[in-house]
Design a protein around this motif. Structure first.
Motif, PDB file in Angstrom:
ATOM      1  N   GLY A  59       0.286  13.535   4.560  1.00  0.00           N
ATOM      2  CA  GLY A  59      -0.217  15.032   6.053  1.00  0.00           C
ATOM      3  C   GLY A  59       0.895  15.438   6.074  1.00  0.00           C
ATOM      4  N   PHE A  60       0.681  16.677   6.823  1.00  0.00           N
ATOM      5  CA  PHE A  60       1.798  18.289   6.509  1.00  0.00           C
ATOM      6  C   PHE A  60       1.837  18.927   7.901  1.00  0.00           C
ATOM      7  N   VAL A  61       2.756  19.307   8.086  1.00  0.00           N
ATOM      8  CA  VAL A  61       2.904  19.889   9.191  1.00  0.00           C
ATOM      9  C   VAL A  61       3.709  21.061   9.214  1.00  0.00           C
ATOM     10  N   LEU A  62       2.656  21.908   9.936  1.00  0.00           N
ATOM     11  CA  LEU A  62       3.000  23.359   9.871  1.00  0.00           C
ATOM     12  C   LEU A  62       3.886  23.979  10.730  1.00  0.00           C
TER      13      LEU A  62
ATOM     14  N   LYS B 181      -5.505  30.128   5.997  1.00  0.00           N
ATOM     15  CA  LYS B 181      -6.142  30.009   5.803  1.00  0.00           C
ATOM     16  C   LYS B 181      -6.412  29.838   3.940  1.00  0.00           C
ATOM     17  N   GLU B 182      -5.611  30.297   3.307  1.00  0.00           N
ATOM     18  CA  GLU B 182      -5.697  29.860   2.289  1.00  0.00           C
ATOM     19  C   GLU B 182      -4.199  28.664   1.403  1.00  0.00           C
ATOM     20  N   LEU B 183      -3.543  29.023   2.283  1.00  0.00           N
ATOM     21  CA  LEU B 183      -2.441  27.672   2.396  1.00  0.00           C
ATOM     22  C   LEU B 183      -3.262  26.280   2.849  1.00  0.00           C
ATOM     23  N   THR B 184      -3.787  26.436   4.046  1.00  0.00           N
ATOM     24  CA  THR B 184      -4.899  25.529   4.208  1.00  0.00           C
ATOM     25  C   THR B 184      -5.558  24.521   2.997  1.00  0.00           C
ATOM     26  N   SER B 185      -6.469  25.659   2.530  1.00  0.00           N
ATOM     27  CA  SER B 185      -7.130  25.342   1.684  1.00  0.00           C
ATOM     28  C   SER B 185      -6.868  24.836   0.397  1.00  0.00           C
ATOM     29  N   SER B 186      -5.645  25.388   0.140  1.00  0.00           N
ATOM     30  CA  SER B 186      -4.678  25.168  -1.146  1.00  0.00           C
ATOM     31  C   SER B 186      -4.473  23.855  -1.303  1.00  0.00           C
ATOM     32  N   ILE B 187      -3.696  23.074  -0.510  1.00  0.00           N
ATOM     33  CA  ILE B 187      -3.236  21.975   0.633  1.00  0.00           C
ATOM     34  C   ILE B 187      -4.522  20.822   0.306  1.00  0.00           C
ATOM     35  N   ARG B 188      -5.432  21.807   1.106  1.00  0.00           N
ATOM     36  CA  ARG B 188      -6.871  20.470   1.106  1.00  0.00           C
ATOM     37  C   ARG B 188      -7.478  19.681  -0.724  1.00  0.00           C
ATOM     38  N   LYS B 189      -7.799  21.434  -1.362  1.00  0.00           N
ATOM     39  CA  LYS B 189      -8.314  21.732  -2.571  1.00  0.00           C
ATOM     40  C   LYS B 189      -6.961  19.781  -3.551  1.00  0.00           C
ATOM     41  N   TYR B 190      -5.661  20.270  -3.155  1.00  0.00           N
ATOM     42  CA  TYR B 190      -5.258  20.179  -4.319  1.00  0.00           C
ATOM     43  C   TYR B 190      -4.896  18.405  -4.205  1.00  0.00           C
ATOM     44  N   VAL B 191      -4.890  17.960  -2.365  1.00  0.00           N
ATOM     45  CA  VAL B 191      -4.844  16.175  -2.099  1.00  0.00           C
ATOM     46  C   VAL B 191      -6.040  16.037  -2.071  1.00  0.00           C
TER      47      VAL B 191
ATOM     48  N   LEU C 291       5.287  20.983  -2.488  1.00  0.00           N
ATOM     49  CA  LEU C 291       4.650  20.478  -2.460  1.00  0.00           C
ATOM     50  C   LEU C 291       3.870  20.113  -3.334  1.00  0.00           C
ATOM     51  N   LYS C 292       3.651  19.875  -4.347  1.00  0.00           N
ATOM     52  CA  LYS C 292       2.608  19.770  -5.319  1.00  0.00           C
ATOM     53  C   LYS C 292       3.549  18.753  -5.881  1.00  0.00           C
ATOM     54  N   GLU C 293       4.791  18.103  -5.944  1.00  0.00           N
ATOM     55  CA  GLU C 293       5.337  17.737  -6.317  1.00  0.00           C
ATOM     56  C   GLU C 293       5.968  15.834  -4.933  1.00  0.00           C
ATOM     57  N   LEU C 294       5.110  16.547  -3.946  1.00  0.00           N
ATOM     58  CA  LEU C 294       5.512  15.629  -2.900  1.00  0.00           C
ATOM     59  C   LEU C 294       3.416  15.043  -2.972  1.00  0.00           C
ATOM     60  N   ILE C 295       2.754  15.219  -3.814  1.00  0.00           N
ATOM     61  CA  ILE C 295       1.598  15.036  -3.495  1.00  0.00           C
ATOM     62  C   ILE C 295       1.417  13.579  -4.432  1.00  0.00           C
ATOM     63  N   ASP C 296       1.697  15.185  -6.038  1.00  0.00           N
ATOM     64  CA  ASP C 296       1.916  13.783  -7.381  1.00  0.00           C
ATOM     65  C   ASP C 296       2.884  13.060  -7.117  1.00  0.00           C
ATOM     66  N   GLU C 297       4.346  12.754  -7.055  1.00  0.00           N
ATOM     67  CA  GLU C 297       5.432  12.162  -6.516  1.00  0.00           C
ATOM     68  C   GLU C 297       4.500  11.362  -6.024  1.00  0.00           C
ATOM     69  N   TYR C 298       4.732  11.299  -4.767  1.00  0.00           N
ATOM     70  CA  TYR C 298       4.894  10.515  -3.522  1.00  0.00           C
ATOM     71  C   TYR C 298       3.536  10.086  -3.336  1.00  0.00           C
TER      72      TYR C 298
ATOM     73  N   VAL D  94       0.914  -1.038   0.280  1.00  0.00           N
ATOM     74  CA  VAL D  94      -0.054   0.068  -0.098  1.00  0.00           C
ATOM     75  C   VAL D  94       1.160   1.333   0.427  1.00  0.00           C
ATOM     76  N   GLU D  95       0.776   2.405  -0.506  1.00  0.00           N
ATOM     77  CA  GLU D  95       0.976   3.632  -0.489  1.00  0.00           C
ATOM     78  C   GLU D  95       1.841   3.922   0.387  1.00  0.00           C
ATOM     79  N   ALA D  96       3.261   4.236   0.216  1.00  0.00           N
ATOM     80  CA  ALA D  96       4.160   4.394   1.249  1.00  0.00           C
ATOM     81  C   ALA D  96       4.130   5.904   1.592  1.00  0.00           C
ATOM     82  N   GLY D  97       3.000   6.901   1.174  1.00  0.00           N
ATOM     83  CA  GLY D  97       3.648   7.812   0.831  1.00  0.00           C
ATOM     84  C   GLY D  97       2.186   8.282   2.067  1.00  0.00           C
ATOM     85  N   ALA D  98       1.348   7.699   2.621  1.00  0.00           N
ATOM     86  CA  ALA D  98       0.075   7.103   3.364  1.00  0.00           C
ATOM     87  C   ALA D  98       0.918   7.066   5.079  1.00  0.00           C
ATOM     88  N   ARG D  99       2.299   6.563   4.914  1.00  0.00           N
ATOM     89  CA  ARG D  99       2.592   7.177   6.001  1.00  0.00           C
ATOM     90  C   ARG D  99       3.887   8.362   6.447  1.00  0.00           C
TER      91      ARG D  99
END
Length: 332
Positions: free
Chosen positions: A37-40, A52-62, A26-33, A7-12
């Motif tokens: 899960g993200f720590v701010l 709010k804009e940052l977390t919304s963008s992450i959420r929409k892309y994921v 961020l796009k590469e981390l999501i697309d390639e790997y 199963v996906e290693a990226g989930a861990r």
């Protein structure tokens, strides 16, 4: 990675990153790997609106790429450890000396603020029991030196956060209060001189389990009472610490986290393969890699390669990945 074997290693893997807006990293981390899960940190936060804009963008892309809801986490303990610097609440040490009403007010303020900024995980509370020798970096982050008090306040903290929709990750199991060094900088061991000292440190974590805490973070310290080999493994790489004590004896069924693998107690001391193998076999579900993206990618590669060549590792790896993916689905 073969879909029928692993199963996906990226989930861990949960990562920290640079920047205050959604960017190519961020796009590469999501697309390639397939990281979700993200720590701010303070470096990622300029203002309430920007966050709010940052977390919304992450959420929409994921959501669009991985069809899951991301986990977005911070350390919002209160006092000096406040990634959302504009949300002021007392330190754990102050809350330990105050009333339950003070605690309820602080936790409510924290939880509501996190939710309104698109954050769903608080990497807190600290359940370490302070001692006269507890280092300054940790002392104000502890609720106190009485294990029963730490257990009670910690449980209230967890229950109130989770009541308001914020998942908690209690730390630093099995206890760092007896540390004399800073694990952010160097290797360290915690010496329990008696079983009674061990149980004092474990008591708050046992209470957290009873309060259905969502996650528990395992420390980078070694505990020679549990492992008398010449070089005792850090707790997050120890089967005795994680599977035997945390899972079996304390009956914890939630998500087991490593502490940040970029801290000085670990980074450069073990290879990515050693970390991936030992922690997975010990029972760690999720790896935090908060500063070095290349290190996160090395851990990812090690997970994939080990799962491809070892059936027992693949079994444990897949179980952890399924557990984390199930938690993502519960957020949808």
């Amino acid at each position: 990675m073969k879909s029928d074997q692993v199963v996906e290693a990226g989930a861990r893997i949960w990562v920290g990153f640079q920047g205050t807006s959604f960017n190519g990293e961020l796009k590469e981390l999501i697309d390639e790997y397939r990281i979700s899960g993200f720590v701010l940190f303070r470096r990622n936060i300029e203002s309430s609106g920007q966050l709010k804009e940052l977390t919304s963008s992450i959420r929409k892309y994921v959501r669009s790429k991985l069809d899951r809801e991301p986990n977005i986490a911070v350390d919002q303990e209160g006092g000096s450890v406040r990634r959302l610097f504009f949300v002021e609440t007392p330190s754990a040490e102050e809350l330990g000396k105050g009333s339950d009403a003070d605690l309820s007010s602080a936790v409510y303020k924290t939880a509501v603020s996190l939710r309104s900024h698109g954050i769903n995980v608080n990497l807190a509370p600290v359940l370490d029991v302070a001692t006269p020798k507890t280092p300054e970096f940790l002392r104000s982050r502890c609720f106190g030196s009485d294990p029963a008090l730490v257990a009670r306040i910690g449980s209230l903290w967890i229950e109130l956060h989770q009541k308001h929709g914020i998942r908690c990750v209690a730390k630093h199991y099995p206890g760092l209060g007896r540390a004399t060094l800073d694990p952010h900088k160097e290797e360290l061991s915690i010496y329990w001189l008696t079983p009674q000292q061990m149980w004092q440190d474990l008591q708050p974590f046992s209470a957290a389990v009873s309060s259905r805490v969502w996650g528990i973070m395992v420390s980078h310290a070694s505990y020679p009472l549990w492992n008398s080999t010449p070089r005792a493994k850090p707790a997050f790489m120890s089967d005795l610490a994680c599977r035997e004590w945390l899972r079996k004896r304390l009956s914890f069924q939630g998500i087991v986290f490593s502490d940040d693998l970029d801290m000085g107690a670990v980074k450069g001391k073990f290879t990515a393969e050693e970390i991936a193998w030992n922690a997975t076999m010990a029972g760690v579900d999720c790896f935090l890699v908060c500063n070095d993206i290349n290190h996160a990618i090395e851990i990812h590669s090690a997970l994939v390669e080990l799962a491809d060549r070892d059936k027992l590792f693949c079994k444990h790896h897949s179980y952890s990945a399924y557990r984390l993916l199930d938690q993502h689905r519960q957020l949808l």
